[in-house]
Design a protein around this motif. Structure first.
Motif, PDB file in Angstrom:
ATOM      1  N   ASN A  84       1.022  -1.211  -0.070  1.00  0.00           N
ATOM      2  CA  ASN A  84      -0.081   0.011  -0.068  1.00  0.00           C
ATOM      3  C   ASN A  84       0.765   1.260   0.063  1.00  0.00           C
ATOM      4  O   ASN A  84       0.597   2.294  -0.678  1.00  0.00           O
ATOM      5  CB  ASN A  84      -0.845   0.090   1.272  1.00  0.00           C
ATOM      6  N   GLN A 102       0.790   4.403  -3.069  1.00  0.00           N
ATOM      7  CA  GLN A 102       0.496   5.635  -2.606  1.00  0.00           C
ATOM      8  C   GLN A 102       1.866   6.594  -3.203  1.00  0.00           C
ATOM      9  O   GLN A 102       1.559   7.581  -3.901  1.00  0.00           O
ATOM     10  CB  GLN A 102       0.510   5.933  -1.092  1.00  0.00           C
ATOM     11  N   ARG A 132       1.519   9.403  -6.259  1.00  0.00           N
ATOM     12  CA  ARG A 132       2.131  10.815  -6.414  1.00  0.00           C
ATOM     13  C   ARG A 132       3.044  11.082  -7.571  1.00  0.00           C
ATOM     14  O   ARG A 132       3.394  12.237  -7.755  1.00  0.00           O
ATOM     15  CB  ARG A 132       2.754  11.072  -4.857  1.00  0.00           C
ATOM     16  N   ASN A 148      -8.236   1.584  -3.269  1.00  0.00           N
ATOM     17  CA  ASN A 148      -8.024   1.658  -1.816  1.00  0.00           C
ATOM     18  C   ASN A 148      -7.174   2.491  -1.257  1.00  0.00           C
ATOM     19  O   ASN A 148      -7.089   2.689  -0.150  1.00  0.00           O
ATOM     20  CB  ASN A 148      -7.771   0.130  -1.464  1.00  0.00           C
ATOM     21  N   ASN A 149      -6.012   2.919  -2.014  1.00  0.00           N
ATOM     22  CA  ASN A 149      -5.012   3.791  -1.430  1.00  0.00           C
ATOM     23  C   ASN A 149      -5.455   5.312  -1.889  1.00  0.00           C
ATOM     24  O   ASN A 149      -4.310   6.131  -1.666  1.00  0.00           O
ATOM     25  CB  ASN A 149      -3.818   3.377  -2.005  1.00  0.00           C
ATOM     26  N   MET A 150      -6.486   5.631  -2.365  1.00  0.00           N
ATOM     27  CA  MET A 150      -7.104   7.031  -2.739  1.00  0.00           C
ATOM     28  C   MET A 150      -7.805   7.289  -1.540  1.00  0.00           C
ATOM     29  O   MET A 150      -8.581   6.650  -0.832  1.00  0.00           O
ATOM     30  CB  MET A 150      -7.886   7.090  -4.077  1.00  0.00           C
ATOM     31  N   SER A 151      -8.040   8.696  -1.567  1.00  0.00           N
ATOM     32  CA  SER A 151      -8.988   9.253  -0.450  1.00  0.00           C
ATOM     33  C   SER A 151     -10.595   8.743  -1.185  1.00  0.00           C
ATOM     34  O   SER A 151     -10.662   8.612  -2.203  1.00  0.00           O
ATOM     35  CB  SER A 151      -8.913  10.708  -0.187  1.00  0.00           C
ATOM     36  N   GLU A 152     -11.405   8.871  -0.348  1.00  0.00           N
ATOM     37  CA  GLU A 152     -12.867   8.691  -0.761  1.00  0.00           C
ATOM     38  C   GLU A 152     -13.124   9.608  -1.819  1.00  0.00           C
ATOM     39  O   GLU A 152     -13.500   9.298  -3.000  1.00  0.00           O
ATOM     40  CB  GLU A 152     -13.750   8.681   0.434  1.00  0.00           C
ATOM     41  N   ARG A 153     -12.669  10.914  -1.676  1.00  0.00           N
ATOM     42  CA  ARG A 153     -13.216  11.980  -2.521  1.00  0.00           C
ATOM     43  C   ARG A 153     -12.261  11.755  -3.845  1.00  0.00           C
ATOM     44  O   ARG A 153     -12.989  11.851  -4.957  1.00  0.00           O
ATOM     45  CB  ARG A 153     -12.793  13.152  -1.984  1.00  0.00           C
ATOM     46  N   ALA A 154     -11.046  11.538  -3.755  1.00  0.00           N
ATOM     47  CA  ALA A 154     -10.341  11.350  -5.095  1.00  0.00           C
ATOM     48  C   ALA A 154     -10.587  10.164  -5.863  1.00  0.00           C
ATOM     49  O   ALA A 154     -10.766  10.168  -6.825  1.00  0.00           O
ATOM     50  CB  ALA A 154      -8.797  11.119  -4.815  1.00  0.00           C
TER      51      ALA A 154
END
Length: 340
Positions: free
Chosen positions: A250, A254, A258, A282-288
Motif C-alpha cells: 500500500n 501511494q 504521487r 483503496n489507496n486513494m481518499s474517498e473523494r479522489a
C-alpha cells in the motif's frame, strides 16, 4: 546470440549486422559512421561488437553482397574487446573510448566505487570473502552503506565480524593504497566479471515483449509456445505488466500515485484487472476515488493501444521507483510474505 558464432545469416539481429558492418569497414572507413552515433547508441553497438565472436566469411559475404569481392578476401571477422577498442580509437578521443570500454568491461558507473555499487551483492560477497579482511574493510567503506550491508550479510559470520572490527579501527586510507585496491579490482574482478556476466536471453525477450502492444505480444507468445513451450513459459514468468503492480504494498502504491500523471492512471485503470483497480482505489481518499470513477465512466470506450501505452508508462515509472529504492516490488514467493 551475443558471444556465440554467427553461423546463420537469418539469425542475425539488426545490431549484429551493424556490428559486423563496422568491423568489416575498418578503422578509417567506419570513422565517419561512428561519429554520427550518440553515446547511448555507441554504448549499445560497442557492447554487441565486443561479444560478437567469430563471423564466417560466408555470412559476411551475404551481408555485403555489393562488396563481396572486397569483403570475402578478409575471411572471417573476430569481434573482441581489443578489436572494438582499436576501431573506436580511429574515430573518437581516448577519454571517450576509455569511458565506453569501461562500460563494456564492467557495470556502469563514473568510477570504480560506483561500478561496485551496481554489482549484485551475492557476486561481490563471493569475491570479497577470499580477500584480506583489511582490503574488504577499505572496499566496503567506499561503497554505499545499504549495498555494503547486503554484501556483509552474505559473508561467513566470523569473517564478517573481523571486517567490521577492521572498519571500526580504520584510519584514513592513503591514496597510494586506495589506488592499488582500485587497480586490482579493475584488472582482476571487473575484467573477469565482464567475461562471465551475460544477461539471460529470456530476461531480454521478456523486457522487449513488455513494450509490445497487447495484440503483438499475444501473437509472438502464441507463436513461441508452438516452437518452444518451455521458453515461452519462462518469458511469461519474467514479464512484468500493469496488473503485476498488485505485488506492491500500500505504501508503494501511494508513492506511485504521487508520481504518475492522472490522465495516464485514468486510462490504465480503465483497462486494468479487477484486483489492481481495487488496490489503487483503496489507496486513494474517498473523494479522489469517487472523482476517478466518475471520470472513468465519463470517458467512454478507449483504444487498446492507448491503454497499453499508458500502462507501460506507469510500469516503467514503478520500475524506476523500485530501482531507486523508493518502493519494493515483491517477487510473489513465500520469502516475501510478511509476518504480522
Amino acid at each position: 546470440m551475443a558471444g556465440g558464432n554467427r553461423e546463420d545469416f537469418r539469425g542475425l539481429s539488426g545490431m549484429d549486422k551493424a556490428s559486423i558492418f563496422l568491423l568489416a569497414l575498418g578503422e578509417e572507413a567506419s570513422a565517419p559512421v561512428i561519429e554520427q552515433f550518440d553515446d547511448e547508441e555507441l554504448r549499445e553497438i560497442t557492447q554487441n561488437m565486443s561479444a560478437l565472436g567469430n563471423v564466417p566469411s560466408s555470412v559476411v559475404e551475404r551481408l555485403f553482397l555489393d562488396f563481396v569481392d572486397n569483403i570475402s578476401n578478409s575471411g572471417s571477422l573476430v569481434g573482441t574487446h581489443d578489436a572494438t577498442e582499436k576501431l573506436l580509437k580511429g574515430a573518437l578521443s581516448n577519454d571517450r573510448v576509455n569511458a565506453l570500454m569501461d562500460d563494456i568491461r564492467g557495470p556502469a558507473g563514473r568510477n570504480m566505487w560506483d561500478k561496485l555499487g551496481n554489482v549484485h551483492e551475492a557476486v561481490l560477497a563471493n569475491y570479497l570473502k577470499n580477500e584480506y579482511p583489511q582490503t574488504v574493510a577499505v572496499i566496503l567503506s567506499k561503497i554505499k552503506a545499504d549495498h555494503a550491508a547486503k554484501v556483509i550479510a552474505l559473508m561467513p559470520e566470523n569473517y564478517a565480524m573481523e571486517v567490521v572490527m577492521r572498519m571500526l579501527r580504520m584510519e584514513p586510507v592513503q591514496k597510494e593504497i586506495l589506488d592499488n585496491v582500485e587497480r586490482t579490482l579493475r584488472t582482476e574482478f571487473m575484467a573477469n566479471l565482464a567475461n562471465t556476466r551475460r544477461r539471460d536471453n529470456h530476461e531480454l525477450i521478456a523486457e522487449i515483449f513488455n513494450n509490445l502492444d497487447r495484440n503483438t505480444e499475444s501473437r509472438f507468445l502464441a507463436a513461441l509456445e508452438e516452437r518452444n513451450r518451455e521458453s515461452a513459459e519462462k518469458i511469461k514468468s519474467l514479464m512484468f505488466t500493469f496488473d503485476d503492480l498488485v505485488r506492491v504494498d500500500n505504501a508503494g502504491i501511494q508513492i506511485i500515485l504521487r508520481n504518475v500523471p492522472k490522465d495516464k492512471l485514468l486510462i490504465s485503470l480503465k483497462g486494468g484487472g479487477e484486483d489492481i483497480v481495487k488496490l489503487f482505489f483503496n489507496n486513494m481518499s474517498e473523494r479522489a476515488g469517487k472523482m476517478m470513477k466518475d471520470d472513468m465512466e465519463a470517458m467512454g470506450p478507449i483504444r487498446i493501444r492507448d491503454v497499453d501505452e499508458a500502462q507501460n508508462e506507469i510500469v516503467n515509472q514503478a520500475k524506476a521507483l523500485a530501482d531507486s529504492g523508493e518502493i519494493t516490488i515483491s517477487s510473489g514467493t513465500d520469502e516475501d510474505e510478511m509476518i504480522g
